[in-house]
Each structure stands twice: as structure tokens, then as C-alpha cells.
Write a protein that holds these residues in place. Structure first.
Motif, short mmCIF file in Angstrom:
data_model
loop_
_atom_site.label_atom_id
_atom_site.label_comp_id
_atom_site.label_asym_id
_atom_site.label_seq_id
_atom_site.Cartn_x
_atom_site.Cartn_y
_atom_site.Cartn_z
N ASP A 7 0.86 -1.19 0.00
CA ASP A 7 0.00 0.00 0.00
C ASP A 7 0.89 1.24 0.00
OD1 ASP A 7 -2.25 1.58 0.01
OD2 ASP A 7 -2.88 1.06 2.03
N GLY A 8 0.40 2.30 -0.60
CA GLY A 8 1.15 3.55 -0.64
C GLY A 8 1.18 4.22 0.72
N CYS A 9 2.26 4.90 1.02
CA CYS A 9 2.38 5.68 2.25
C CYS A 9 3.24 6.91 1.93
CB CYS A 9 2.99 4.85 3.37
SG CYS A 9 4.70 4.34 3.10
N ARG A 10 3.35 7.84 2.87
CA ARG A 10 4.11 9.07 2.63
C ARG A 10 5.54 8.81 2.20
NH1 ARG A 10 2.10 14.12 5.68
NH2 ARG A 10 0.03 13.43 6.25
N SER A 11 6.16 7.81 2.77
CA SER A 11 7.56 7.52 2.47
C SER A 11 7.75 6.70 1.20
CB SER A 11 8.19 6.75 3.63
OG SER A 11 8.09 7.50 4.81
N GLY A 12 6.68 6.23 0.62
CA GLY A 12 6.78 5.40 -0.58
C GLY A 12 5.73 4.30 -0.56
N TRP A 13 6.15 3.12 -0.06
CA TRP A 13 5.26 1.96 -0.04
C TRP A 13 5.50 1.16 1.25
CZ3 TRP A 13 1.94 1.55 -4.12
CH2 TRP A 13 2.25 2.32 -5.24
N VAL A 14 4.44 0.64 1.81
CA VAL A 14 4.55 -0.26 2.95
C VAL A 14 4.22 -1.67 2.47
CG1 VAL A 14 2.18 0.15 3.75
CG2 VAL A 14 3.88 -0.69 5.36
N ILE A 26 6.69 -6.37 8.40
CA ILE A 26 6.16 -5.14 7.82
C ILE A 26 7.34 -4.22 7.61
CG2 ILE A 26 4.72 -3.11 8.18
CD1 ILE A 26 2.83 -4.84 9.81
N SER A 27 7.44 -3.65 6.40
CA SER A 27 8.58 -2.80 6.08
C SER A 27 8.14 -1.66 5.16
CB SER A 27 9.69 -3.62 5.42
OG SER A 27 9.18 -4.34 4.31
N ILE A 28 8.92 -0.60 5.15
CA ILE A 28 8.65 0.56 4.30
C ILE A 28 9.77 0.66 3.26
CG2 ILE A 28 8.46 3.08 4.24
CD1 ILE A 28 7.19 2.92 7.01
N HIS A 29 9.36 0.98 2.02
CA HIS A 29 10.30 1.03 0.91
C HIS A 29 10.07 2.29 0.09
CE1 HIS A 29 11.29 -3.20 1.66
NE2 HIS A 29 10.02 -3.27 2.01
N GLY A 30 11.11 2.80 -0.52
CA GLY A 30 11.01 4.00 -1.33
C GLY A 30 10.35 3.77 -2.67
N ASN A 31 10.46 2.53 -3.19
CA ASN A 31 9.84 2.22 -4.48
C ASN A 31 9.50 0.74 -4.55
OD1 ASN A 31 12.21 0.74 -5.57
ND2 ASN A 31 13.16 2.77 -5.51
N TRP A 121 4.51 2.42 -10.27
CA TRP A 121 3.89 1.10 -10.47
C TRP A 121 4.12 0.63 -11.90
CZ3 TRP A 121 2.26 -3.21 -8.66
CH2 TRP A 121 1.24 -3.93 -9.26
N ILE A 122 3.89 1.51 -12.87
CA ILE A 122 4.05 1.14 -14.27
C ILE A 122 5.51 0.84 -14.59
CG2 ILE A 122 3.90 2.06 -16.63
CD1 ILE A 122 1.37 3.61 -15.57
N ASN A 123 6.43 1.68 -14.11
CA ASN A 123 7.85 1.49 -14.40
C ASN A 123 8.41 0.23 -13.77
OD1 ASN A 123 7.99 3.80 -15.93
ND2 ASN A 123 8.48 5.08 -14.18
N CYS A 124 7.76 -0.27 -12.75
CA CYS A 124 8.24 -1.47 -12.06
C CYS A 124 8.22 -2.69 -12.97
CB CYS A 124 7.33 -1.72 -10.84
SG CYS A 124 7.90 -3.06 -9.81
N TYR A 125 7.34 -2.70 -13.95
CA TYR A 125 7.18 -3.86 -14.81
C TYR A 125 7.74 -3.68 -16.20
CZ TYR A 125 4.60 -5.86 -11.10
OH TYR A 125 4.27 -6.38 -9.88
N LYS A 126 8.55 -2.64 -16.41
CA LYS A 126 9.18 -2.45 -17.72
C LYS A 126 10.40 -3.32 -17.85
CE LYS A 126 7.57 2.08 -18.92
NZ LYS A 126 7.94 3.44 -19.23
#
Length: 126
Positions: A7-14, A26-31, A121-126
Motif C-alpha cells: 500500500d502507498g504511504c508518505r515515504s513510498g510503499w509499505v 512489515i517494512s517501508i520502501h522508497g519504491n 507502479w508502471i515502471n516497475c514492470y518495464k
């Protein structure tokens, strides 16, 4: 079997990771690429992100159905994403006007704040 909920969060994605034994992490990631790199063997990645955007004369109704399903207490948790053309607007005000022209209604600030994540999200699958 490992499943990653994202899910999206202020820092990127949880990311919430569940394996056969229950919650694992549970972890937070920039992308999103970071999540895929950290959990490369997951059997599923479930992401809270709209799939497909409305276009002129092609409207989405999935959010309307979801709100009906979640009534009465949780229907307000579902928001409608911007139309495809509004995603490319330079500002929130411009996006609201574009969305009104195409879908007949404005967009919420919550929807606009997800716009940068669509590209991620789109760039993740290029």
C-alpha cells in the motif's frame, strides 16, 4: 508460500508480508523495485492501486460496486482514481478540470496524491 500486501504511504510503499505461519514482516520502501528485490520468491504481490484508468466514454464502475459492498461503515474508504488524462496534468487544479471534462466530476486530493505512484507502479514492470 509468501504473499506481499503493498500500500502507498508518505515515504513510498509499505509491505506486509504473510507466510504460511502468519505475519512475518512489515517494512517501508522508497519504491516498488525495492519490494520485489527484498521478496523475490513471493507467490503473490497484492497492491492497493487501481488497475486501469477511465478514458473518454469508458468509465470505471468498480469503485461504485465496492462502495455498495462495503456499506454502511466502510464505503468511504474507497475513492475514485483520476482518469488517464488527468494523471498527466501538471497541477492538482488542472487535473480536477481535466477530470471534470472527461468523467464529469472532480478528483479528491487523495486521488491526486497517488499520481506519482502510478508511474512508479508502471515502471516497475518495464
Amino acid at each position: 508460500m509468501q504473499v506481499v500486501g503493498i500500500d502507498g504511504c508518505r515515504s513510498g510503499w509499505v509491505a506486509a508480508v504473510v507466510n504460511e505461519g502468519g505475519m512475518a514482516n512489515i517494512s517501508i520502501h522508497g519504491n516498488l523495485q525495492e519490494i520485489l528485490a527484498r521478496y523475490p520468491n513471493a507467490s503473490r504481490y497484492w497492491i492497493d492501486m487501481p488497475m486501469g484508468l477511465s478514458e473518454a466514454h469508458i468509465l470505471r464502475d468498480v469503485e461504485t460496486h465496492a462502495r455498495q459492498f462495503l456499506k454502511p461503515n466502510r464505503s468511504s474508504t474507497i475513492f475514485t482514481p483520476p482518469c488517464r488524462e488527468a494523471v498527466y496534468a501538471g497541477t492538482y487544479e488542472e487535473a480536477k478540470q481535466v477530470n471534470k471534462r472527461i468523467d464529469g466530476k472532480s478528483i479528491s486530493i487523495q486521488a491526486w496524491n497517488l499520481v506519482p505512484k502510478f508511474g512508479n507502479w508502471i515502471n516497475c514492470y518495464k
